[in-house]
Design a protein around this motif. Sequence first.
Motif, PDB file in Angstrom:
ATOM      1  N   ILE A 119      11.703  -0.954  -0.865  1.00  0.00           N
ATOM      2  CA  ILE A 119      11.790  -0.324   0.453  1.00  0.00           C
ATOM      3  C   ILE A 119      13.245  -0.199   0.887  1.00  0.00           C
ATOM      4  O   ILE A 119      13.656   0.828   1.436  1.00  0.00           O
ATOM      5  CB  ILE A 119      10.968  -1.133   1.483  1.00  0.00           C
ATOM      6  N   HIS A 120      14.047  -1.208   0.604  1.00  0.00           N
ATOM      7  CA  HIS A 120      15.480  -1.126   0.925  1.00  0.00           C
ATOM      8  C   HIS A 120      16.111   0.070   0.223  1.00  0.00           C
ATOM      9  O   HIS A 120      16.926   0.803   0.799  1.00  0.00           O
ATOM     10  CB  HIS A 120      16.205  -2.404   0.494  1.00  0.00           C
ATOM     11  N   ALA A 121      15.725   0.266  -1.033  1.00  0.00           N
ATOM     12  CA  ALA A 121      16.302   1.377  -1.802  1.00  0.00           C
ATOM     13  C   ALA A 121      15.897   2.722  -1.213  1.00  0.00           C
ATOM     14  O   ALA A 121      16.703   3.662  -1.142  1.00  0.00           O
ATOM     15  CB  ALA A 121      15.872   1.273  -3.263  1.00  0.00           C
ATOM     16  N   VAL A 122      14.663   2.848  -0.777  1.00  0.00           N
ATOM     17  CA  VAL A 122      14.209   4.099  -0.162  1.00  0.00           C
ATOM     18  C   VAL A 122      14.910   4.309   1.179  1.00  0.00           C
ATOM     19  O   VAL A 122      15.335   5.438   1.503  1.00  0.00           O
ATOM     20  CB  VAL A 122      12.679   4.094   0.016  1.00  0.00           C
ATOM     21  N   ASN A 123      15.035   3.247   1.964  1.00  0.00           N
ATOM     22  CA  ASN A 123      15.804   3.354   3.213  1.00  0.00           C
ATOM     23  C   ASN A 123      17.215   3.851   2.944  1.00  0.00           C
ATOM     24  O   ASN A 123      17.769   4.664   3.699  1.00  0.00           O
ATOM     25  CB  ASN A 123      15.862   1.995   3.915  1.00  0.00           C
ATOM     26  N   ALA A 144       4.971 -10.386   9.750  1.00  0.00           N
ATOM     27  CA  ALA A 144       6.181 -10.391  10.578  1.00  0.00           C
ATOM     28  C   ALA A 144       7.436 -10.331   9.722  1.00  0.00           C
ATOM     29  O   ALA A 144       8.443  -9.723  10.119  1.00  0.00           O
ATOM     30  CB  ALA A 144       6.199 -11.636  11.466  1.00  0.00           C
ATOM     31  N   ASP A 145       7.388 -10.929   8.539  1.00  0.00           N
ATOM     32  CA  ASP A 145       8.551 -10.897   7.644  1.00  0.00           C
ATOM     33  C   ASP A 145       8.638  -9.592   6.853  1.00  0.00           C
ATOM     34  O   ASP A 145       9.711  -9.209   6.396  1.00  0.00           O
ATOM     35  CB  ASP A 145       8.488 -12.081   6.666  1.00  0.00           C
ATOM     36  N   ILE A 146       7.514  -8.911   6.701  1.00  0.00           N
ATOM     37  CA  ILE A 146       7.509  -7.624   5.999  1.00  0.00           C
ATOM     38  C   ILE A 146       7.975  -6.501   6.923  1.00  0.00           C
ATOM     39  O   ILE A 146       8.739  -5.619   6.531  1.00  0.00           O
ATOM     40  CB  ILE A 146       6.088  -7.309   5.472  1.00  0.00           C
ATOM     41  N   ALA A 147       7.533  -6.538   8.167  1.00  0.00           N
ATOM     42  CA  ALA A 147       7.722  -5.419   9.099  1.00  0.00           C
ATOM     43  C   ALA A 147       9.176  -5.049   9.312  1.00  0.00           C
ATOM     44  O   ALA A 147       9.517  -3.865   9.439  1.00  0.00           O
ATOM     45  CB  ALA A 147       7.074  -5.761  10.441  1.00  0.00           C
ATOM     46  N   ILE A 148      10.055  -6.036   9.342  1.00  0.00           N
ATOM     47  CA  ILE A 148      11.457  -5.780   9.698  1.00  0.00           C
ATOM     48  C   ILE A 148      12.180  -4.917   8.661  1.00  0.00           C
ATOM     49  O   ILE A 148      13.278  -4.424   8.923  1.00  0.00           O
ATOM     50  CB  ILE A 148      12.229  -7.101   9.900  1.00  0.00           C
ATOM     51  N   HIS A 149      11.580  -4.697   7.514  1.00  0.00           N
ATOM     52  CA  HIS A 149      12.228  -3.919   6.459  1.00  0.00           C
ATOM     53  C   HIS A 149      11.859  -2.435   6.510  1.00  0.00           C
ATOM     54  O   HIS A 149      12.385  -1.655   5.715  1.00  0.00           O
ATOM     55  CB  HIS A 149      11.864  -4.499   5.090  1.00  0.00           C
ATOM     56  N   TYR A 150      10.995  -2.052   7.442  1.00  0.00           N
ATOM     57  CA  TYR A 150      10.549  -0.665   7.572  1.00  0.00           C
ATOM     58  C   TYR A 150      11.120  -0.045   8.847  1.00  0.00           C
ATOM     59  O   TYR A 150      11.310  -0.737   9.855  1.00  0.00           O
ATOM     60  CB  TYR A 150       9.022  -0.590   7.608  1.00  0.00           C
TER      61      TYR A 150
END
Length: 374
Positions: A119-123, A144-150
């Motif tokens: 996801i970081h790479a796509v961002n 909660a730990d997943i959401a912050i990366h989107y």
Amino acid sequence: MAKAKRPGTRRLDNAAYRRGREDGYALGRSDGHWQGVCESVVRRATPVPVKRPVHVLYVTSGKGFPYSPLDDGIIATLRVIAERVTIAVPTDDIAAIAAKERPHFLLALDGMHLPLDKIHAVNGLGVRTAIWFTDDPYYSDVTADIAIHYSHVFTLERNCVPLYLQRGCANVYYLPLGVFPGAYRPRNTDLAMRGEICFIGSAYWNRVNLFNQLMPLISHRRLYISGFWWDRLTEYERWKGVIELGNWMEPEETTERYNAHKIVINSHRAHDDGTFNQNSAQITALSPNPRTFEISASATLQLTDWREDLAQYYIPGHEIVTYDSPEDLAAKAEYYLEHEEERKMIALRGLYRTLKDHTYVSRLNQLIDLMKNG
């Protein structure tokens, strides 16, 4: 040598044939009329979908059943409303796919099996990313730990919106799942399957407590219960004849069971149930579960416990019926089983409302609007 028929046998056979023919004709006429009424509601309620000029990269949950039917319904709907859809699974090189295909945005379901570095790479490519959580608030410690990366977060539980905002997510939206009518719809079911009251779902402890008190009140009715852990019931041995234990159904079989019964019970899972629960913040649940929409899409009367957001989606007593105790549930089940036309009218109004407002077409159009415009 042929065996001689006893006198009067032909007369009895003919009488039985006539009775069977008359009964079958009446049942066929009744079933045909009901299916025709349901089809009329389906045609009037279902909006004509519009193809939108958007390219979506959809990443499946990667979890298999029971999440795969959600993936299948979302994919089928996206292909109807989006000009282009690219499908990926969590093990794919998501960034390479995004770099090659250049979607308008990425949408991931659940996200628990999708590595966050992808996801970081796509961002990093400038492609907006969205996550749609399907199990809030029961796994909020993880989500909660997943959401912050989107860049965009969608949750089916309104009470989880503040959690994600507090964690620093910029764009958080409440979006219930709704229903995929390609799976859940009115059906003409086999006679052998038909009954009066049905519940399908796992025996979380609040449901066990409900049915411990409910079963003696409704046991004179034709019942069907299916799901895991129902041997938790205090008198399981007494009731096991109406329970299909350990069964997890595909949507088509589930909606067939719903259609086969005059009343379907919905009991929401408790936010603090210890079974497969990672909700240490004890976030309470306010929003209706996906089963709410699936039952109503099956053209059967739904008796559901109350959740605060329920009245946003259905008019209680008009499109859906609520209960507040085992005794209230049993009394209302008796009433509607004795008032057939009233039961059918509420079921039809629930069907109409569901197909008009609560399908995946409606939800995904909302999601696309929010991704494009905020």
